[in-house]
Scaffold this motif. Structure first.
Motif, PDB file in Angstrom:
ATOM      1  N   ILE A  95      64.485  44.157  50.359  1.00 16.77           N
ATOM      2  CA  ILE A  95      65.935  44.373  50.415  1.00 16.77           C
ATOM      3  C   ILE A  95      66.635  43.424  49.441  1.00 16.77           C
ATOM      4  O   ILE A  95      67.550  43.828  48.729  1.00 16.77           O
ATOM      5  CB  ILE A  95      66.454  44.146  51.842  1.00 16.77           C
ATOM      6  CG1 ILE A  95      65.826  45.129  52.782  1.00 16.77           C
ATOM      7  CG2 ILE A  95      67.958  44.195  51.875  1.00 16.77           C
ATOM      8  CD1 ILE A  95      66.731  46.159  53.347  1.00 16.77           C
ATOM      9  N   LEU A  96      66.187  42.195  49.369  1.00 17.57           N
ATOM     10  CA  LEU A  96      66.834  41.268  48.444  1.00 17.57           C
ATOM     11  C   LEU A  96      66.642  41.706  47.008  1.00 17.57           C
ATOM     12  O   LEU A  96      67.567  41.633  46.196  1.00 17.57           O
ATOM     13  CB  LEU A  96      66.267  39.851  48.629  1.00 17.57           C
ATOM     14  CG  LEU A  96      66.761  39.076  49.847  1.00 17.57           C
ATOM     15  CD1 LEU A  96      66.224  37.657  49.827  1.00 17.57           C
ATOM     16  CD2 LEU A  96      68.277  39.040  49.883  1.00 17.57           C
ATOM     17  N   SER A  97      65.452  42.175  46.671  1.00 16.74           N
ATOM     18  CA  SER A  97      65.265  42.574  45.274  1.00 16.74           C
ATOM     19  C   SER A  97      66.000  43.871  44.991  1.00 16.74           C
ATOM     20  O   SER A  97      66.448  44.112  43.879  1.00 16.74           O
ATOM     21  CB  SER A  97      63.784  42.642  44.905  1.00 16.74           C
ATOM     22  OG  SER A  97      63.200  43.761  45.405  1.00 16.74           O
ATOM     23  N   ASP A  98      66.206  44.694  46.005  1.00 14.73           N
ATOM     24  CA  ASP A  98      67.013  45.901  45.848  1.00 14.73           C
ATOM     25  C   ASP A  98      68.478  45.542  45.613  1.00 14.73           C
ATOM     26  O   ASP A  98      69.148  46.089  44.746  1.00 14.73           O
ATOM     27  CB  ASP A  98      66.861  46.742  47.123  1.00 14.73           C
ATOM     28  CG  ASP A  98      67.535  48.082  46.990  1.00 14.73           C
ATOM     29  OD1 ASP A  98      68.141  48.526  47.983  1.00 14.73           O
ATOM     30  OD2 ASP A  98      67.457  48.671  45.905  1.00 14.73           O
ATOM     31  N   TYR A  99      68.991  44.587  46.367  1.00 13.07           N
ATOM     32  CA  TYR A  99      70.390  44.191  46.255  1.00 13.07           C
ATOM     33  C   TYR A  99      70.678  43.422  44.977  1.00 13.07           C
ATOM     34  O   TYR A  99      71.712  43.586  44.355  1.00 13.07           O
ATOM     35  CB  TYR A  99      70.765  43.297  47.452  1.00 13.07           C
ATOM     36  CG  TYR A  99      71.482  44.012  48.548  1.00 13.07           C
ATOM     37  CD1 TYR A  99      70.826  44.924  49.354  1.00 13.07           C
ATOM     38  CD2 TYR A  99      72.826  43.793  48.774  1.00 13.07           C
ATOM     39  CE1 TYR A  99      71.490  45.593  50.355  1.00 13.07           C
ATOM     40  CE2 TYR A  99      73.503  44.453  49.780  1.00 13.07           C
ATOM     41  CZ  TYR A  99      72.827  45.358  50.567  1.00 13.07           C
ATOM     42  OH  TYR A  99      73.485  46.017  51.560  1.00 13.07           O
ATOM     43  N   LEU A 100      69.755  42.505  44.635  1.00 10.18           N
ATOM     44  CA  LEU A 100      70.056  41.611  43.528  1.00 10.18           C
ATOM     45  C   LEU A 100      69.483  42.117  42.211  1.00 10.18           C
ATOM     46  O   LEU A 100      69.699  41.510  41.184  1.00 10.18           O
ATOM     47  CB  LEU A 100      69.492  40.215  43.816  1.00 10.18           C
ATOM     48  CG  LEU A 100      69.942  39.563  45.123  1.00 10.18           C
ATOM     49  CD1 LEU A 100      69.253  38.228  45.317  1.00 10.18           C
ATOM     50  CD2 LEU A 100      71.449  39.360  45.112  1.00 10.18           C
ATOM     51  N   GLY A 101      68.743  43.196  42.232  1.00  9.89           N
ATOM     52  CA  GLY A 101      68.142  43.718  41.003  1.00  9.89           C
ATOM     53  C   GLY A 101      66.742  43.200  40.797  1.00  9.89           C
ATOM     54  O   GLY A 101      65.828  43.936  40.508  1.00  9.89           O
ATOM     55  N   GLU A 102      66.568  41.906  40.904  1.00 14.35           N
ATOM     56  CA  GLU A 102      65.222  41.338  40.866  1.00 14.35           C
ATOM     57  C   GLU A 102      65.260  40.046  41.666  1.00 14.35           C
ATOM     58  O   GLU A 102      66.324  39.558  42.043  1.00 14.35           O
ATOM     59  CB  GLU A 102      64.759  41.077  39.443  1.00 14.35           C
ATOM     60  CG  GLU A 102      65.598  40.051  38.723  1.00 14.35           C
ATOM     61  CD  GLU A 102      65.009  39.641  37.388  1.00 14.35           C
ATOM     62  OE1 GLU A 102      65.621  39.993  36.376  1.00 14.35           O
ATOM     63  OE2 GLU A 102      63.968  38.980  37.390  1.00 14.35           O
ATOM     64  N   ASP A 151      67.655  31.818  40.611  1.00 13.89           N
ATOM     65  CA  ASP A 151      69.057  31.754  40.187  1.00 13.89           C
ATOM     66  C   ASP A 151      69.877  32.866  40.818  1.00 13.89           C
ATOM     67  O   ASP A 151      71.001  32.635  41.258  1.00 13.89           O
ATOM     68  CB  ASP A 151      69.152  31.860  38.660  1.00 13.89           C
ATOM     69  CG  ASP A 151      68.625  30.610  37.998  1.00 13.89           C
ATOM     70  OD1 ASP A 151      68.045  30.715  36.904  1.00 13.89           O
ATOM     71  OD2 ASP A 151      68.795  29.532  38.599  1.00 13.89           O
ATOM     72  N   LEU A 152      69.305  34.072  40.879  1.00 12.00           N
ATOM     73  CA  LEU A 152      70.049  35.178  41.471  1.00 12.00           C
ATOM     74  C   LEU A 152      70.339  34.916  42.948  1.00 12.00           C
ATOM     75  O   LEU A 152      71.407  35.252  43.460  1.00 12.00           O
ATOM     76  CB  LEU A 152      69.271  36.485  41.331  1.00 12.00           C
ATOM     77  CG  LEU A 152      69.501  37.233  40.017  1.00 12.00           C
ATOM     78  CD1 LEU A 152      68.607  38.457  39.952  1.00 12.00           C
ATOM     79  CD2 LEU A 152      70.951  37.648  39.871  1.00 12.00           C
ATOM     80  N   ILE A 153      69.382  34.335  43.643  1.00  8.53           N
ATOM     81  CA  ILE A 153      69.609  34.059  45.060  1.00  8.53           C
ATOM     82  C   ILE A 153      70.715  33.023  45.208  1.00  8.53           C
ATOM     83  O   ILE A 153      71.598  33.134  46.053  1.00  8.53           O
ATOM     84  CB  ILE A 153      68.317  33.587  45.745  1.00  8.53           C
ATOM     85  CG1 ILE A 153      67.287  34.699  45.734  1.00  8.53           C
ATOM     86  CG2 ILE A 153      68.592  33.150  47.173  1.00  8.53           C
ATOM     87  CD1 ILE A 153      65.970  34.316  46.324  1.00  8.53           C
ATOM     88  N   LYS A 154      70.677  32.003  44.353  1.00 11.58           N
ATOM     89  CA  LYS A 154      71.721  30.988  44.444  1.00 11.58           C
ATOM     90  C   LYS A 154      73.072  31.560  44.051  1.00 11.58           C
ATOM     91  O   LYS A 154      74.099  31.187  44.610  1.00 11.58           O
ATOM     92  CB  LYS A 154      71.379  29.817  43.523  1.00 11.58           C
ATOM     93  CG  LYS A 154      70.294  28.925  44.065  1.00 11.58           C
ATOM     94  CD  LYS A 154      70.202  27.666  43.231  1.00 11.58           C
ATOM     95  CE  LYS A 154      69.073  26.804  43.732  1.00 11.58           C
ATOM     96  NZ  LYS A 154      68.833  25.651  42.853  1.00 11.58           N
ATOM     97  N   ASP A 155      73.084  32.475  43.083  1.00  8.00           N
ATOM     98  CA  ASP A 155      74.348  33.072  42.670  1.00  8.00           C
ATOM     99  C   ASP A 155      74.973  33.901  43.781  1.00  8.00           C
ATOM    100  O   ASP A 155      76.183  34.073  43.817  1.00  8.00           O
ATOM    101  CB  ASP A 155      74.112  34.018  41.486  1.00  8.00           C
ATOM    102  CG  ASP A 155      74.052  33.264  40.169  1.00  8.00           C
ATOM    103  OD1 ASP A 155      73.833  33.919  39.140  1.00  8.00           O
ATOM    104  OD2 ASP A 155      74.215  32.033  40.185  1.00  8.00           O
ATOM    105  N   ASN A 156      74.174  34.446  44.641  1.00 12.04           N
ATOM    106  CA  ASN A 156      74.670  35.377  45.661  1.00 12.04           C
ATOM    107  C   ASN A 156      74.297  34.936  47.062  1.00 12.04           C
ATOM    108  O   ASN A 156      74.000  35.756  47.923  1.00 12.04           O
ATOM    109  CB  ASN A 156      74.074  36.765  45.428  1.00 12.04           C
ATOM    110  CG  ASN A 156      74.490  37.336  44.099  1.00 12.04           C
ATOM    111  OD1 ASN A 156      75.617  37.782  43.941  1.00 12.04           O
ATOM    112  ND2 ASN A 156      73.597  37.291  43.139  1.00 12.04           N
ATOM    113  N   PHE A 157      74.309  33.640  47.301  1.00 15.06           N
ATOM    114  CA  PHE A 157      73.738  33.189  48.563  1.00 15.06           C
ATOM    115  C   PHE A 157      74.534  33.670  49.767  1.00 15.06           C
ATOM    116  O   PHE A 157      73.970  33.854  50.841  1.00 15.06           O
ATOM    117  CB  PHE A 157      73.600  31.666  48.592  1.00 15.06           C
ATOM    118  CG  PHE A 157      74.883  30.972  48.848  1.00 15.06           C
ATOM    119  CD1 PHE A 157      75.703  30.598  47.817  1.00 15.06           C
ATOM    120  CD2 PHE A 157      75.297  30.704  50.142  1.00 15.06           C
ATOM    121  CE1 PHE A 157      76.897  29.980  48.054  1.00 15.06           C
ATOM    122  CE2 PHE A 157      76.500  30.082  50.389  1.00 15.06           C
ATOM    123  CZ  PHE A 157      77.298  29.719  49.350  1.00 15.06           C
ATOM    124  N   VAL A 158      75.836  33.920  49.604  1.00 14.30           N
ATOM    125  CA  VAL A 158      76.586  34.381  50.777  1.00 14.30           C
ATOM    126  C   VAL A 158      76.117  35.771  51.180  1.00 14.30           C
ATOM    127  O   VAL A 158      75.951  36.074  52.370  1.00 14.30           O
ATOM    128  CB  VAL A 158      78.105  34.368  50.514  1.00 14.30           C
ATOM    129  CG1 VAL A 158      78.853  34.983  51.683  1.00 14.30           C
ATOM    130  CG2 VAL A 158      78.581  32.964  50.305  1.00 14.30           C
TER     131      VAL A 158
END
Lengths: 415, 600
Positions: free
Chosen positions: A90-97, A101-108
Motif C-alpha cells: 500500500i505504501l509503494s502504491d501511494y507513494l509511487g515507490e 525520503d518519500l516516506i519522510k516527505d509524506n509521513f503524515v
C-alpha cells in the motif's frame, strides 16, 4: 496481536514508529535487532520471525526499508508477515515507490494509513480501494492546490460507500466516460539448468492483472481456452469459488483500477527460449571462463533486456572479463553483471576472460551459479489463452484489451 | 548559448523541480520541527495553522520525542469542525492519553456528542478515541457507547465497536466483563461479514473459551466464513476449529488420531497408563495413549497461548477436562461443515489464511482427503516469498508424519540460489524425508551440484542430507558411500583444509555421514573402513581423525581383513601419538583398549 510497527532505513535508523496498543514498546528493540543484523549478517536479515529476549519480531525488507512488527502474545506468524507485506504494498502504491525520503516527505499520510490499516494490533482495513477513498494519495496536483489554497487536508469527510456494501473491495459510485477493461498475463519463467546442461525444472509462475475502468457495479466473467494446464491457482477475494470449482470460470465483481485477479502456475515446460552455456576450466592457479548465449526456442517475439549475473566465488582474487556484445561490470562485492540487451542476428554473444585464484589453489573446486534475466513482450510462454471476457449489462461502448509478457523469474544456470 | 549560463539554468531547473516535489509535502516538518512556536499556532483561529502545528507534533512523535506538554492546548481543539484537525487531535490524544488522564477526560463530552453525529465516520472516530483512552473512570461510559454502536445502522461503526471491545476488556474490570461478552455475542451474530471478522478477533482476545457463544451461531459462522475479510478469516478458522475439538473431540479417521495411537502389544508399558480402547461396530480397534490425547485436545481447547504459559502443576489440576473423546468425521455434521467451508480458503491470496485452512484439514480431515492441502501449500512457496520460511517449517512437520503426500512433488524442494540459508537447510531436510527409490537418482544429481556451491556451509548440509537419504533407503547405501569417498578423495587434494575452515566442515560431515551409513551394517562396509584408515595420513583435521580412529576401534572385530590389520593400525597410532591433538590422543587410547589383544 501486534504491538508496534517500526520502519527502519538501510542504515538501521528508525524512520517511523507506530505504537498500536496500550503496551508501549521501547525503541531499544530496534537497537537489539540492528546489532544482530550487523553481527550475524545476511543469515539474520533473512529470518522473517525472530525471538528476542522480550518480544517476537516479524520482519520483511523491501527496497532497503526494513518493516518490523513486534508482539509479546502468541499469534499466527504468517498473519504478521502478510500484514507487513500489505503495508509495504500500500505504501509503494501511494507513494509511487518505496524509499526513505518519500516516506519522510509524506509521513503524515503514512501515519494516517497505518492508523486506518491496523487498530489495537488487529488489521482493520487493508483494501486499497477503501483506503484510497478515505485518505487521498499525494500527487502533484493536490500538492500544488494545497500550497495555493492553504488547505492541506487529504482526509475525506465522507465514509466510503464500499464499507457498507457486500463488495467491500469496490467503491460504489464509480463513473467513467469510456468503459475499458484491460487484462494482462504477466508471467515469470523459473528454470534450473544443471552442470551438465540438462533442464532439470522449467515452470511458469503467472499473474492475471486486470485494470478495470468500468462504471457502476459490473459483473465480469473470464474464461480460459485451456484451464487444464493450470497446476496451482490463488484468487483475489472478489472471485466467486463455485463457478471455478465446477466450470473453471472466473466470475467476479472487480475492484476499481489495477488489481491482481489471480496467480497461477504451469509446470513441466519442455524448453527455454534462450540457452546459456558456461564453461570454466582451471589450471595452475588461473581459471578461464567462457559463456555463450543464444536463442534456443524462438518464441516469435523479440527477447530483450537479457542480463546475466553471477557472484565470483571467494577463492577468486581478480577477474578480467570481456564480451563481444553488451557490457560487463564487476562490482566490489564480486558480483559480475553482463548486460546483453538483445541477441544480434549475426553473432552469438559470448563472454570470456581469465580469473586468478588465491595463492595455493591450483584448480577451481566451487562453481558460481548464473542468474538470467530477460523479457519477451507479447507472449505468454505457458500457452495459457484467454477465451472470453464477458460483462453483464454491456454498456454502449466497451473496450477490452489483452496483453501478455513473459520475464525470467527464478532462472538459474549452474556451471 | 553561453556555457556558463547553461550550467546555471540546469541547476536552476533541477532546484525548481526538487522544490516542486517538496512543495506541499511534510518533509520540512520532519527535518526541523522546532523552528516555529507550536504553542502559538495551536491557539490560532485558522484551521490551517492548527493543522500545521498538529502535523509538527506528529512529526516529533514519529521521531520519538516527547511532546506531551502540549496536551492541554491540543485537547482544546477536539471540538473543531474541521475533520482534518479532529483526526490529528485524535491521533495525538490516543498516543498520550495514559500519561495525562485528567486532561484526556476533558474531551469526553465532546466524544459523546460526536457519537450522535449523522456522519458515520465521525461516530466511528469518536468511539475509537473514547475506547483508546483506556481509563477506569470512564469505562461505564465507554461500555454504554460500545453497546449503542453495536446496534448502529452503519457497518463501519459496528466494526469499530467490535474493535473497541478488547480495549475495554484490557482494563480488567470484573463488573463489566459479562456485559462485554454479551456484546461480543451480539456482534458474532451480525449479518455483515466485516463485523463478524472483527467480532472474531474480539472473541479471541476477550473470552476465547466461551464456546456457548460460538455454539449458538456455528452454522452461520461457517457459512459466512468465505465472505469474511482475510484477517478475520484467520482468527475465525482457529476459533471454529477449537470449538469443534472442544465439543466433539478429535476425529477418528484423521491423521492426528493415527499419530496418537499406540500398538496394543506394548503391554510392558507403565502400568499406570490408562488406555482407551475405541469400539467400532463392536470390534476393538486401535488403542490410544489417553495422556497424549488429553494433552493434544486440551491444547486446542484452551488455545496455544494459554496452554503454553500455564505452569505444570495447574496442568495436573485440570485433568478433569475430558479430552479423550473421539468423533467420526463421516457422521459428524459440524466437522463436515467446517471442512467444506474451509476448502475454498485453500485458494486465498493471503498465505496466513491458506495455512490456517490447511491446519484445519490436517487435524480434522480423513486421511484419504488430506492431499488437497499439498498443492496450495507448495504454491505459497513460490507466490509469497516472505512466507516461504514459515510454510517450509510447517511442511517439514507434515512431511515427517506423512511423507507419501509430498513424494510426487519432490522437485518443488530443489534449492534455488535465491533461497535464504535457513530455507535451503529446511528444503534439504524435507528432501531427505520424502525421497524414494524412483526419485533418488534425480535428487542425488541435484545434491552433486549443491556440493560444488561456493557456500561451504550449504555444501556440508547437503552431505549430511546424503547420509540421511542413505539411512532411509538402504539399497542406496553403497552408492552413497562410494560418492562420499570420492568426495573425500577430492577434498584431500585441496591443500588448505584447516580446522574451522569451510572445507573442513564438508570433510567432517562426509565422514559423519559415512559413519552413520556403516552403522547400519558394518560387515558390508569393511573395505570402506580400511580405505578411510589408509587415507588417515593425508587427513590433518583432528575431528576427522578422531572419527576414523573411533571407527577402527568400534568395528575392530568386524569382517576378515580388519582384525588382520590391527597390528599395523596400532603401530601407526603409537607412532603418531605424540603429535596428535588432545581429543585424538584420547580416541587412540579408547581404540587401543577396544582392540582384541591376542596379537599384541
Amino acid at each position: 496481536m501486534l504491538q508496534c510497527i517500526f520502519l527502519l532505513a538501510d542504515n538501521g535508523a528508525v524512520i517511523l514508529e507506530k505504537q498500536l496498543t496500550g503496551h508501549r514498546v521501547d525503541r531499544s528493540i530496534c537497537d537489539w535487532f540492528w546489532d544482530h543484523v550487523i553481527s550475524q549478517g545476511d543469515s539474520f536479515k533473512s529470518m522473517p520471525v525472530i525471538a528476542s529476549p522480550t518480544h517476537y519480531i516479524f520482519q520483511i525488507v523491501r527496497a532497503g526499508i526494513t518493516f518490523l512488527a513486534c508482539t509479546q502474545v502468541e499469534m499466527p506468524p504468517l498473519m504478521g508477515i502478510e500484514f507487513l507485506c500489505r503495508v509495504a504494498d500500500i505504501l509503494s502504491d501511494y507513494l509511487g515507490e518505496l524509499n526513505e525520503d518519500l516516506i519522510k516527505d509524506n509521513f503524515v499520510i503514512v501515519y494516517e494509513l497505518l492508523d486506518e490499516m491496523i487498530d489495537n494490533g488487529f488489521p482493520l482495513t487493508t483494501e486499497p480501494n477503501i483506503l484510497r477513498e478515505m485518505i487521498a494519495p499525494p500527487n502533484i496536483v493536490s500538492k500544488m492546490l494545497s500550497v495555493v489554497t492553504g488547505n492541506s487536508s487529504n482526509v475525506s469527510d465522507i465514509l466510503p460507500g464500499a464499507t457498507a456494501s457486500c463488495v467491500p473491495w469496490r467503491p460504489t459510485d464509480v463513473k467513467y466516460a469510456n468503459n475499458e477493461v484491460y487484462v494482462d498475463l504477466v508471467e515469470e519463467m523459473d528454470a534450473i539448468i544443471n552442470r551438465d546442461g540438462v533442464l532439470v525444472k522449467c515452470e511458469i509462475y503467472g499473474e492475471v492483472q486486470v485494470n478495470c475502468l468500468l462504471s457502476g457495479l459490473p459483473d465480469l466473467t473470464l474464461s480460459f481456452a485451456n484451464p487444464s494446464i493450470l497446476h496451482d491457482v490463488r484468487f483475489h477475494p472478489c472471485v466467486r469459488f463455485r463457478p471455478w470449482e465446477s466450470h473453471q470460470i472466473l466470475s467476479f465483481v472487480p475492484p476499481d483500477g489495477q488489481f491482481k485477479l489471480m496467480s497461477y502456475r504451469v509446470k513441466k515446460l519442455k524448453s527455454t527460449p534462450i540457452y546459456v552455456k558456461p564453461q570454466l576450466t582451471s589450471d595452475a592457479g588461473t581459471c578461464r571462463i567462457s559463456v555463450m548465449v543464444g536463442i534456443r526456442n524462438d518464441p516469435g517475439k523479440t527477447i530483450d533486456s537479457i542480463i546475466l549475473q553471477f557472484q565470483l566465488p571467494p577463492c577468486i582474487l581478480s577477474a578480467d572479463l570481456t564480451s563481444n556484445h553488451g557490457t560487463v561490470n564487476v562490482l566490489s562485492n564480486k558480483i559480475c553483471t553482463w548486460s546483453i540487451g538483445r541477441i544480434p542476428k549475426d553473432k552469438a554473444p559470448s563472454l570470456s576472460g581469465t580469473m586468478v585464484l588465491e595463492t595455493g589453489l591450483e584448480t577451481l573446486r566451487v562453481f558460481p551459479t548464473f542468474q538470467v534475466e530477460f523479457r519477451i513482450m507479447g507472449v505468454a510462454l505457458s500457452g495459457l489463452q484467454i477465451d472470453k471476457l464477458d460483462l453483464q449489462n454491456v454498456p454502449n461502448r466497451l473496450y477490452k484489451g489483452f496483453r501478455a509478457v513473459t520475464r525470467a523469474g527464478e532462472y538459474e544456470v549452474r556451471s | 548559448m553561453f556555457p556558463q549560463f547553461a550550467g546555471t539554468s540546469e541547476t536552476l531547473s533541477k532546484a525548481a523541480s526538487s522544490l516542486v516535489f517538496r512543495i506541499g509535502t511534510d518533509a520540512h516538518l520532519y527535518d526541523d520541527p522546532e523552528d516555529v512556536n507550536i504553542g502559538a499556532l495551536l491557539e490560532s483561529r485558522f484551521d490551517s495553522e492548527k493543522c500545521e502545528a498538529l502535523k509538527r507534533l506528529l512529526a516529533l512523535i514519529a521521531q520519538g520525542f516527547d511532546v506531551s506538554n502540549f496536551f492541554p492546548q491540543v485537547v482544546k481543539n477536539v471540538a473543531s469542525q474541521s475533520l482534518e484537525v479532529k483526526k490529528l487531535v485524535y491521533l495525538y490524544l490516543l498516543h498520550y492519553a495514559e500519561k495525562r488522564p485528567n486532561e484526556a477526560l476533558l474531551s469526553i463530552n465532546c466524544f459523546q456528542k460526536d457519537l450522535g453525529d449523522p456522519n458515520p465516520l465521525v461516530r466511528a472516530w469518536a468511539l475509537r478515541a473514547m475506547a483508546g483512552i483506556r481509563l477506569h473512570v470512564i469505562s461505564p461510559l465507554v461500555l454504554v457507547a460500545v453497546g449503542k454502536c453495536a446496534r448502529d445502522p452503519s457497518v463501519f461503526v459496528r466494526k469499530c465497536a467490535a474493535n473497541a471491545l478488547p480495549k475495554l476488556h484490557e482494563l480488567r474490570q470484573e463488573e463489566i466483563t459479562s456485559a462485554i461478552e454479551e456484546i461480543v455475542g451480539i456482534l458474532l451474530n451480525d449479518r455483515s461479514p466485516g463485523v463478524v471478522g472483527a467480532a472474531a478477533a474480539a472473541f479471541a482476545s476477550i473470552c476465547p473459551n466461551n464456546f456457548t457463544l460460538i455454539g449458538r451461531n456455528y452454522r452461520n459462522l461457517c457459512q459466512i466464513l468465505p465472505d469474511v475479510e482475510e484477517w478475520g478469516q484467520i482468527l475465525l478458522i482457529e476459533i471454529l476449529l477449537r470449538y469443534v475439538v472442544a465439543s466433539h473431540g478429535l476425529v477418528k479417521e484423521s491423521i492426528m488420531s493415527s499419530l496418537l495411537c499406540i500398538e496394543s502389544s506394548h503391554s510392558e508399558k507403565d502400568v499406570f497408563d490408562v488406555n482407551v480402547a475405541l469400539e467400532d461396530n463392536g470390534i476393538p480397534s486401535r488403542t490410544y495413549d489417553s495422556e497424549l490425547v488429553n494433552l493434544v485436545s486440551r491444547s486446542y481447547i484452551e488455545g496455544l497461548g494459554e496452554y503454553l504459559t500455564r505452569s505444570s502443576d495447574t496442568n495436573a489440576r485440570l485433568s478433569d477436562l475430558n479430552g479423550a473423546r473421539f468423533t467420526s468425521g463421516q457422521t459428524n455434521d459440524d466437522v463436515k461443515l467446517l471442512l467444506q467451508c474451509t476448502s475454498p480458503l485453500l485458494w486465498s491470496h493471503n498465505s496466513a489464511v491458506v495455512l490456517a485452512a490447511a491446519g484445519v484439514h490436517w487435524i480434522m480431515s480423513p486421511k484419504e482427503d488430506i492431499k488437497r492441502i499439498v498443492k496450495p501449500l507448495l504454491f505459497i512457496l513460490r507466490s509469497s516469498g516472505a512466507s516461504k520460511y514459515v510454510v517450509l517449517c510447517n511442511i517439514q512437520v507434515f512431511a515427517k508424519a506423512l511423507p507419501h503426500l509430498f513424494v510426487p512433488h519432490y522437485e518443488d524442494f530443489f534449492v534455488s540460489s535465491s533461497d535464504s540459508y535457513q530455507s535451503k537447510a529446511l528444503k534439504l531436510e524435507i528432501l531427505s524425508s520424502i525421497v524414494t527409490e524412483s526419485s533418488i537418482s534425480s535428487v542425488f544429481k541435484e545434491f552433486q551440484d549443491y556440493i560444488r556451491d561456493p557456500d561451504r556451509r550449504f555444501a556440508a548440509d547437503t552431505v549430511a542430507a546424503i547420509g540421511l537419504c542413505a539411512r532411509r533407503l538402504p539399497k542406496m547405501a553403497n552408492t552413497c558411500v562410494e560418492g562420499l569417498l570420492a568426495l573425500i578423495r577430492q577434498e584431500l587434494l585441496t591443500s588448505d583444509i584447516e580446522s574451522g575452515n569451510g572445507e573442513a566442515d564438508v570433510l567432517i560431515q562426509s565422514i559423519i555421514s559415512i559413519k552413520s551409513i556403516i552403522k547400519q551394517d558394518p560387515s558390508c562396509h569393511e573395505k570402506v573402513i580400511i580405505q578411510l584408515f589408509r587415507s588417515l595420513d593425508s587427513i590433518k583435521v583432528p575431528e576427522a581423525r578422531v572419527m576414523i580412529i573411533w571407527m577402527v576401534g568400534e568395528y575392530s572385530s568386524v569382517g576378515v581383513k580388519i582384525p588382520r590389520m590391527l597390528t599395523t593400525v596400532l603401530k601407526y597410532l603409537a607412532w603418531c601419538f605424540k603429535s596428535e591433538a588432545v581429543e585424538t590422543k584420547l580416541q587412540i587410547l579408547n581404540t587401543t583398549i577396544k582392540c582384541p589383544c591376542f596379537h599384541i
